[in-house]
Write a protein that holds these residues in place. Structure first.
Motif, PDB file in Angstrom:
ATOM      1  N   LEU A 115       0.872  -0.935  -0.013  1.00 46.23           N
ATOM      2  CA  LEU A 115       0.158  -0.522   0.154  1.00 46.23           C
ATOM      3  C   LEU A 115       0.645   1.241   0.176  1.00 46.23           C
ATOM      4  O   LEU A 115       0.207   2.188  -0.712  1.00 46.23           O
ATOM      5  N   ASN A 157       3.176   1.710  -3.535  1.00 46.18           N
ATOM      6  CA  ASN A 157       1.328   2.101  -4.826  1.00 46.18           C
ATOM      7  C   ASN A 157       1.309   3.634  -4.524  1.00 46.18           C
ATOM      8  O   ASN A 157       1.213   4.211  -5.325  1.00 46.18           O
ATOM      9  N   LEU A 160      -2.931 -12.464  -0.873  1.00 48.98           N
ATOM     10  CA  LEU A 160      -3.866 -10.980  -1.001  1.00 48.98           C
ATOM     11  C   LEU A 160      -3.219  -9.625  -1.470  1.00 48.98           C
ATOM     12  O   LEU A 160      -4.003  -9.065  -1.744  1.00 48.98           O
ATOM     13  N   ALA A 161      -2.330  -9.589  -0.347  1.00 46.88           N
ATOM     14  CA  ALA A 161      -1.488  -7.547  -0.637  1.00 46.88           C
ATOM     15  C   ALA A 161      -1.060  -7.778  -2.097  1.00 46.88           C
ATOM     16  O   ALA A 161      -1.469  -6.647  -2.644  1.00 46.88           O
ATOM     17  N   TYR A 162      -0.395  -8.933  -2.149  1.00 39.66           N
ATOM     18  CA  TYR A 162       0.022  -8.888  -3.955  1.00 39.66           C
ATOM     19  C   TYR A 162      -0.934  -8.846  -4.791  1.00 39.66           C
ATOM     20  O   TYR A 162      -0.751  -7.943  -6.068  1.00 39.66           O
ATOM     21  N   LYS A 163      -1.558  -9.605  -4.331  1.00 42.73           N
ATOM     22  CA  LYS A 163      -3.024  -9.840  -5.438  1.00 42.73           C
ATOM     23  C   LYS A 163      -3.833  -8.434  -5.061  1.00 42.73           C
ATOM     24  O   LYS A 163      -4.348  -7.609  -6.795  1.00 42.73           O
ATOM     25  N   VAL A 164      -4.005  -7.238  -4.380  1.00 46.58           N
ATOM     26  CA  VAL A 164      -3.958  -6.056  -4.805  1.00 46.58           C
ATOM     27  C   VAL A 164      -3.271  -4.757  -5.608  1.00 46.58           C
ATOM     28  O   VAL A 164      -4.055  -4.238  -6.210  1.00 46.58           O
ATOM     29  N   THR A 191      -3.719  -5.498  -8.653  1.00 48.09           N
ATOM     30  CA  THR A 191      -4.257  -4.790  -9.509  1.00 48.09           C
ATOM     31  C   THR A 191      -3.817  -3.880  -9.466  1.00 48.09           C
ATOM     32  O   THR A 191      -4.980  -2.408 -10.549  1.00 48.09           O
ATOM     33  N   PHE A 192      -3.573  -3.053  -9.154  1.00 47.02           N
ATOM     34  CA  PHE A 192      -3.217  -1.380  -8.713  1.00 47.02           C
ATOM     35  C   PHE A 192      -2.179  -1.092  -9.811  1.00 47.02           C
ATOM     36  O   PHE A 192      -2.359  -0.308 -10.551  1.00 47.02           O
TER      37      PHE A 192
END
Length: 228
Positions: free
Chosen positions: A74, A77, A218-222, A225-226
């Motif tokens: 987070l 990004n 899950l954190a890497y998947k998000v 996506t960004f």
């Protein structure tokens, strides 16, 4: 009701019942009915209960590790997008290359802290006897080797600025990298890191390590996506 009416009703009921039920055989489940046909009361929940029993969810170190896992992608990004819109970091550091290297060093330190936090939790929380097997250990070793290869080869292919979001600073590569490991898997840096964490969890027979690795995924998947 007359006897004839009762017999007629019984005959009608037999005709409407499936043949398997009339022969006292279990009625096969309709595969197209989805999970509505699953009899959850007959599921063996003992392994799940044993898995959960080995995790201390009230451990403050676990909370710290989870926060680090979520915060890291987070942070980089948000900062990278902010730099792309404002160029504030480039002006502050006197140029995009220095700014990108500064952000890269911060990301490295954050990732070191995340890895340390996860290692502390896996070391201090309970091991699971079911995972303390030779084959599980060697699978963990294989994952660490594979993950290290993906991370190192990805870094060598992209370079420092390419790895640490140089494109957001206006530092663009001459062409898209398509060789190994990008020819094998997309985002090899992320998935190589994930493989390392999973390998450590298996080597340490750590149920909480598996949970933390799932949160990393899950954190890497998000993040992907960004970034995509």
């Amino acid at each position: 009701m007359s006897d004839s009416d009762g017999a007629a009703a019984a005959a009608a009921e037999r005709e409407t019942r499936p043949a398997a039920e009339q022969n006292n055989q279990p009625v096969p489940l309709d595969c197209c009915g989805g999970l509505n046909n699953v009899d959850y009361s007959k599921m063996d929940l003992v392994p799940i209960e044993e898995f959960i029993r080995h995790i201390n969810f009230h451990d403050p170190n676990l909370s710290i590790a989870v926060i680090a896992i979520i915060f890291n992608p987070l942070f980089w990004n948000v900062v990278a997008r902010w730099e792309h819109r404002t160029r504030c970091l480039s002006r502050l550091f006197g140029g995009p290359y220095v700014a990108c290297c500064g952000l890269g060093l911060v990301i490295i330190l954050l990732n070191v802290f995340r890895s340390h936090s996860m290692a502390v939790v896996m070391k201090t929380q309970a091991r699971w006897e079911l995972m303390e097997r030779t084959d599980v250990f060697y699978v963990g070793i294989s994952l660490i080797v594979m993950g290290t290869v993906l991370v190192v080869s990805s870094f060598l292919a992209l370079g420092f600025t390419g790895t640490f979001l140089g494109d957001y600073f206006g530092i663009l590569m001459d062409e898209k990298v398509t060789g190994f490991p990008f020819s094998v898997v997309e985002n090899p840096m992320y998935w190589g890191s994930t493989a390392n964490y999973l390998g450590l969890a298996l080597i340490g027979a750590s149920p909480v390590g598996l949970v933390l690795t799932a949160i990393v995924v899950l954190a890497y998947k998000v993040a992907i996506t960004f970034e995509g």
